[in-house]
Structures are given as C-alpha cells and as structure tokens.
Write a protein that holds these residues in place. Structure first.
Motif, PDB file in Angstrom:
ATOM      1  N   GLU A   1      52.850  40.275   5.741  1.00  0.00           N
ATOM      2  CA  GLU A   1      53.420  40.312   7.084  1.00  0.00           C
ATOM      3  C   GLU A   1      52.417  40.925   8.032  1.00  0.00           C
ATOM      4  O   GLU A   1      51.676  41.833   7.670  1.00  0.00           O
ATOM      5  CB  GLU A   1      54.711  41.142   7.099  1.00  0.00           C
ATOM      6  CG  GLU A   1      55.930  40.339   6.749  1.00  0.00           C
ATOM      7  CD  GLU A   1      57.210  41.042   7.177  1.00  0.00           C
ATOM      8  OE1 GLU A   1      58.262  40.406   7.137  1.00  0.00           O
ATOM      9  OE2 GLU A   1      57.155  42.226   7.541  1.00  0.00           O
TER      10      GLU A   1
ATOM     11  N   LEU B   1      51.706  41.681  12.585  1.00  0.00           N
ATOM     12  CA  LEU B   1      52.102  41.514  13.982  1.00  0.00           C
ATOM     13  C   LEU B   1      51.137  40.541  14.625  1.00  0.00           C
ATOM     14  O   LEU B   1      49.918  40.719  14.549  1.00  0.00           O
ATOM     15  CB  LEU B   1      52.026  42.847  14.717  1.00  0.00           C
ATOM     16  CG  LEU B   1      52.996  43.928  14.260  1.00  0.00           C
ATOM     17  CD1 LEU B   1      52.737  45.206  15.048  1.00  0.00           C
ATOM     18  CD2 LEU B   1      54.434  43.473  14.452  1.00  0.00           C
TER      19      LEU B   1
ATOM     20  N   LEU C   1      58.719  44.202   6.504  1.00  0.00           N
ATOM     21  CA  LEU C   1      57.906  45.418   6.693  1.00  0.00           C
ATOM     22  C   LEU C   1      58.198  46.159   7.980  1.00  0.00           C
ATOM     23  O   LEU C   1      58.025  47.368   8.056  1.00  0.00           O
ATOM     24  CB  LEU C   1      56.418  45.042   6.735  1.00  0.00           C
ATOM     25  CG  LEU C   1      55.646  44.837   5.459  1.00  0.00           C
ATOM     26  CD1 LEU C   1      54.171  44.673   5.797  1.00  0.00           C
ATOM     27  CD2 LEU C   1      55.835  46.007   4.519  1.00  0.00           C
TER      28      LEU C   1
ATOM     29  N   GLU D   1      59.538  49.620  23.870  1.00  0.00           N
ATOM     30  CA  GLU D   1      59.678  49.122  22.502  1.00  0.00           C
ATOM     31  C   GLU D   1      58.666  49.822  21.611  1.00  0.00           C
ATOM     32  O   GLU D   1      57.562  50.129  22.029  1.00  0.00           O
ATOM     33  CB  GLU D   1      59.438  47.609  22.454  1.00  0.00           C
ATOM     34  CG  GLU D   1      60.678  46.811  22.742  1.00  0.00           C
ATOM     35  CD  GLU D   1      60.539  45.371  22.285  1.00  0.00           C
ATOM     36  OE1 GLU D   1      61.541  44.668  22.281  1.00  0.00           O
ATOM     37  OE2 GLU D   1      59.415  44.949  21.932  1.00  0.00           O
TER      38      GLU D   1
ATOM     39  N   GLU E   1      54.798  35.942   8.934  1.00  0.00           N
ATOM     40  CA  GLU E   1      54.369  35.936   7.539  1.00  0.00           C
ATOM     41  C   GLU E   1      53.192  34.989   7.409  1.00  0.00           C
ATOM     42  O   GLU E   1      53.203  33.889   7.970  1.00  0.00           O
ATOM     43  CB  GLU E   1      55.501  35.461   6.622  1.00  0.00           C
ATOM     44  CG  GLU E   1      56.432  36.584   6.222  1.00  0.00           C
ATOM     45  CD  GLU E   1      57.420  36.140   5.166  1.00  0.00           C
ATOM     46  OE1 GLU E   1      58.224  36.979   4.755  1.00  0.00           O
ATOM     47  OE2 GLU E   1      57.394  34.951   4.760  1.00  0.00           O
TER      48      GLU E   1
ATOM     49  N   VAL F   1      56.588  39.211  14.762  1.00  0.00           N
ATOM     50  CA  VAL F   1      56.215  39.392  13.367  1.00  0.00           C
ATOM     51  C   VAL F   1      56.012  38.033  12.713  1.00  0.00           C
ATOM     52  O   VAL F   1      56.786  37.105  12.949  1.00  0.00           O
ATOM     53  CB  VAL F   1      57.285  40.202  12.596  1.00  0.00           C
ATOM     54  CG1 VAL F   1      56.851  40.440  11.160  1.00  0.00           C
ATOM     55  CG2 VAL F   1      57.580  41.515  13.294  1.00  0.00           C
TER      56      VAL F   1
ATOM     57  N   PHE G   1      56.975  42.414  20.475  1.00  0.00           N
ATOM     58  CA  PHE G   1      56.389  42.180  19.161  1.00  0.00           C
ATOM     59  C   PHE G   1      56.810  40.839  18.581  1.00  0.00           C
ATOM     60  O   PHE G   1      57.941  40.395  18.764  1.00  0.00           O
ATOM     61  CB  PHE G   1      56.804  43.288  18.181  1.00  0.00           C
ATOM     62  CG  PHE G   1      56.360  44.653  18.594  1.00  0.00           C
ATOM     63  CD1 PHE G   1      55.031  45.031  18.472  1.00  0.00           C
ATOM     64  CD2 PHE G   1      57.266  45.562  19.118  1.00  0.00           C
ATOM     65  CE1 PHE G   1      54.608  46.300  18.860  1.00  0.00           C
ATOM     66  CE2 PHE G   1      56.859  46.827  19.504  1.00  0.00           C
ATOM     67  CZ  PHE G   1      55.524  47.198  19.379  1.00  0.00           C
TER      68      PHE G   1
ATOM     69  N   THR H   1      58.773  35.379  11.802  1.00  0.00           N
ATOM     70  CA  THR H   1      59.952  35.885  11.093  1.00  0.00           C
ATOM     71  C   THR H   1      60.822  36.797  11.943  1.00  0.00           C
ATOM     72  O   THR H   1      61.993  36.995  11.624  1.00  0.00           O
ATOM     73  CB  THR H   1      59.552  36.662   9.821  1.00  0.00           C
ATOM     74  OG1 THR H   1      58.626  37.694  10.183  1.00  0.00           O
ATOM     75  CG2 THR H   1      58.887  35.737   8.820  1.00  0.00           C
ATOM     76  N   ALA H   2      60.286  37.395  12.983  1.00  0.00           N
ATOM     77  CA  ALA H   2      61.108  38.249  13.853  1.00  0.00           C
ATOM     78  C   ALA H   2      60.400  38.346  15.190  1.00  0.00           C
ATOM     79  O   ALA H   2      59.176  38.279  15.276  1.00  0.00           O
ATOM     80  CB  ALA H   2      61.298  39.634  13.244  1.00  0.00           C
ATOM     81  N   LYS H   3      61.181  38.520  16.239  1.00  0.00           N
ATOM     82  CA  LYS H   3      60.597  38.523  17.567  1.00  0.00           C
ATOM     83  C   LYS H   3      61.399  39.461  18.457  1.00  0.00           C
ATOM     84  O   LYS H   3      62.615  39.466  18.429  1.00  0.00           O
ATOM     85  CB  LYS H   3      60.639  37.098  18.147  1.00  0.00           C
ATOM     86  CG  LYS H   3      59.818  36.901  19.400  1.00  0.00           C
ATOM     87  CD  LYS H   3      59.789  35.423  19.754  1.00  0.00           C
ATOM     88  CE  LYS H   3      58.922  35.096  20.962  1.00  0.00           C
ATOM     89  NZ  LYS H   3      58.706  36.129  21.940  1.00  0.00           N
ATOM     90  N   SER H   4      60.689  40.277  19.214  1.00  0.00           N
ATOM     91  CA  SER H   4      61.337  41.113  20.217  1.00  0.00           C
ATOM     92  C   SER H   4      60.585  40.893  21.527  1.00  0.00           C
ATOM     93  O   SER H   4      59.752  40.005  21.634  1.00  0.00           O
ATOM     94  CB  SER H   4      61.297  42.580  19.789  1.00  0.00           C
ATOM     95  OG  SER H   4      59.969  43.068  19.878  1.00  0.00           O
ATOM     96  N   ARG H   5      60.895  41.736  22.523  1.00  0.00           N
ATOM     97  CA  ARG H   5      60.249  41.572  23.814  1.00  0.00           C
ATOM     98  C   ARG H   5      58.725  41.691  23.671  1.00  0.00           C
ATOM     99  O   ARG H   5      57.970  40.877  24.187  1.00  0.00           O
ATOM    100  CB  ARG H   5      60.801  42.667  24.757  1.00  0.00           C
ATOM    101  CG  ARG H   5      60.588  42.471  26.216  1.00  0.00           C
ATOM    102  CD  ARG H   5      61.571  43.355  27.016  1.00  0.00           C
ATOM    103  NE  ARG H   5      61.685  44.708  26.489  1.00  0.00           N
ATOM    104  CZ  ARG H   5      60.931  45.745  26.905  1.00  0.00           C
ATOM    105  NH1 ARG H   5      60.054  45.594  27.862  1.00  0.00           N
ATOM    106  NH2 ARG H   5      61.098  46.951  26.379  1.00  0.00           N
TER     107      ARG H   5
END
Lengths: 183, 183
Positions: free
Chosen positions: A37, A39, B18, B37, A23, A21, A19, A13-17
């Motif tokens: 949710e 990590l 979350l 981060e 579901e 995330v 992390f 559902t979400a992505k950074s360098r």
C-alpha cells in the motif's frame, strides 16, 4: 542498479479530501510477488526553505503540527502552486510564513520523506539576501519567527520540539555548503 | 510555547489496510477554527539504524521503494514489533536487512517525518561493534549492502538515489557525534 520489479496493477483503495491510498501489485525480478500500500502523490511537490540572514542565523518558525498535536520549531515549507517553479514557491512561502523575501534562491537537494509508502518529494531551497516582506497566507495564526545561529545546530537538534527529519537534513546540508563557500 | 488549539473533534474519514485518515477540527487560541486531514499513527513507531563498522563505514542497503517506484540507497529501518523496545527492534532489523548484529546500540534522536499531517515517529539508532548475523526477514529479495565511508557523506548526498531526508539527517547526526567522541 537491479532490475526494477514489474508493476502488475495499481488499484485505488481509499480516498479522502487530501489522501489517495493505492495498492500496488509487484513482481520482483526473482519472481516473488508482493502487494504494497502507498499514498499516491498528488500535486507539484513541496519546498522547504533554509533562509539565512546576514549574521548567519537561520529563520525558524513555530507551527502547530496536527499530526502530532503539538507546536514544533521547523523551517518554512509549503506546496508548489500551479504555475510556480520551486524557487518561486520558496520565496512566496518565506514571505507568507516568515515575513521575508530573498534576493538569492538556490536548490540544495530534492528529498523524499517516506519513499517506501509515499511518493511525496520536497525540494530544499537555500534563501539569502533577505528583506522584510509579508504576504498573507492561509495560516490560522501568525507564526513566531526565531533567528537561530547556524553554528549552534547541535543545541537545536537536541530539543524535543525540533524533530522533523527533513529540516535537520536541510540545515546540515546548508551549513556544510556555506562553510565550503567560505574556504 | 503558545497555547495549543482545542481539539473539537476527530473523525475517521477513510481506512485501508495500512492507513487510517482522520479529520481533526481545531480551534486556535485566537478563535480561528480549522479542519485538517491527517494520517493516524498506528503501531509502536519505527527505527532507522546507522551501523558503523570498525573502518568508520556506514552500512547502506539498496531497497525498492514502492512510493517512488525505484531503488534507493538508504539505512536499514523497520517497525517496532510488540514486546520490543527501540534498541531490540534496531538490532533485529539490522540482522534481517544487512546481515549484521551489533554489540553496542544507542538512541540518537526521535524524528518526525511529516508532522503536519502524520503522527509517525522514527527513532535513529547508532549501532557499533558489528558481527555477521543474518535473520530471515519479510523482504521480497535480498538487499545488497554497501559499506560507505562516513567521511564521504557529501558524495553520497549528491546522488539522486540517496534522497531520504530522515537518512540524511541520521548520518549527519551520527558523524557529528562520533567526531566529538574522538576529540
């Protein structure tokens, strides 16, 4: 142990360098469905090192923790690199962060940090037979190293700047193990 | 304590239901700049409850942990709701997860979990004077409660299904405090 819930679906559902995330859709054995949710855990895990010198002091480092925007006293720790096992990673991190190598390394416990919403695991390693040895690391500044008496943990844990749950657990476990070995 | 780095910028980089990921740009006192981060901490914090019965057993719950996709034995825990303090949240979570209320509640330690990349804090609460009382919670299934002797922590910590660093730390701290109170 109860029957594990069925994992119906895992969705990024979400992505950074650093992390990722996810579901996770679950159906528990009683039929109840839930979406949580979490990590995603990446990499090979991490190590935390309780290095004990000949005088029964533990080596603490002082490190800036970006999560809480303050310096903390804690144990040396870091990620396991590709090609390393936990003990090799522990010895490398000890050299990088505290300036010591260890002749004897031993796994004490594999711990979880916040298992309800993170897969991350950290292996606590007891290091003994210390000798001066510094490897260059990726730290932005040199870390001050303190040799703290293992029989004064109460005083350490009463300090606001020693707060990391995993480090408190690691030090108690190591102290108990070394006391038992002396009997 | 060293001089804290200057925080040059904080940027939100990813967001889910979350989690909120941030980049934090830092300049350390030696001039070195780094971007880290971290997970932004939201909410009012959390509590973890070590509830001790008259026979000096601690109440453990068995809970599915989505982060590691398995059941774990651990201590009751949960978020502090708006309008609650840590002790009120602890008593409510104890009633929801373990089916007991407590006449006496006491803060033992505020812990961090992974302070390098998370701001999250959890307050360990010692609960005594237990009485049966169940509140409905938001758990998907009822949690099995085990009364584990506080003088058998070694056996507990050697189990693979008891792995949460914060819970290990909490139980050692509570055991030490209760032993001192008996002297």
């Amino acid at each position: 142990m109860p029957v594990k819930p069925d994992i119906l679906k895992v969705t990024a559902t979400a992505k950074s360098r650093l992390f990722q995330v996810e579901e996770i859709d679950l159906r528990f054995s009683n039929g109840v469905e839930r979406t949580y949710e979490r990590l995603a855990s990446r990499g090979l895990g991490a190590v935390m090192i309780a290095a004990i010198d000949e005088q029964q002091n533990v080596l603490l480092i002082q490190e800036y923790a970006a999560g809480i925007e303050d310096y903390l006293l804690t144990l040396p720790k870091g990620l396991i690199d590709p090609g390393e096992d936990a003990l090799q990673a522990a010895n490398r991190e000890l050299k990088e962060e505290a300036g010591f190598g260890a002749e004897r390394l031993e796994i004490i416990k594999e711990m979880t940090s916040a298992p309800n919403y993170m897969g991350h695991k950290i292996t606590v390693v007891l290091a003994q037979g210390l000798y001066p040895c510094r490897l260059p690391g990726d730290e932005p500044e040199e870390m001050e190293v303190t040799h703290w008496p293992l029989d004064q943990l109460d005083e350490l844990f009463s300090r606001d700047d020693f707060s990391e749950g995993r480090a408190i657990a690691a030090l108690y476990m190591v102290r108990d193990q070394l006391r038992k070995a002396q009997v």
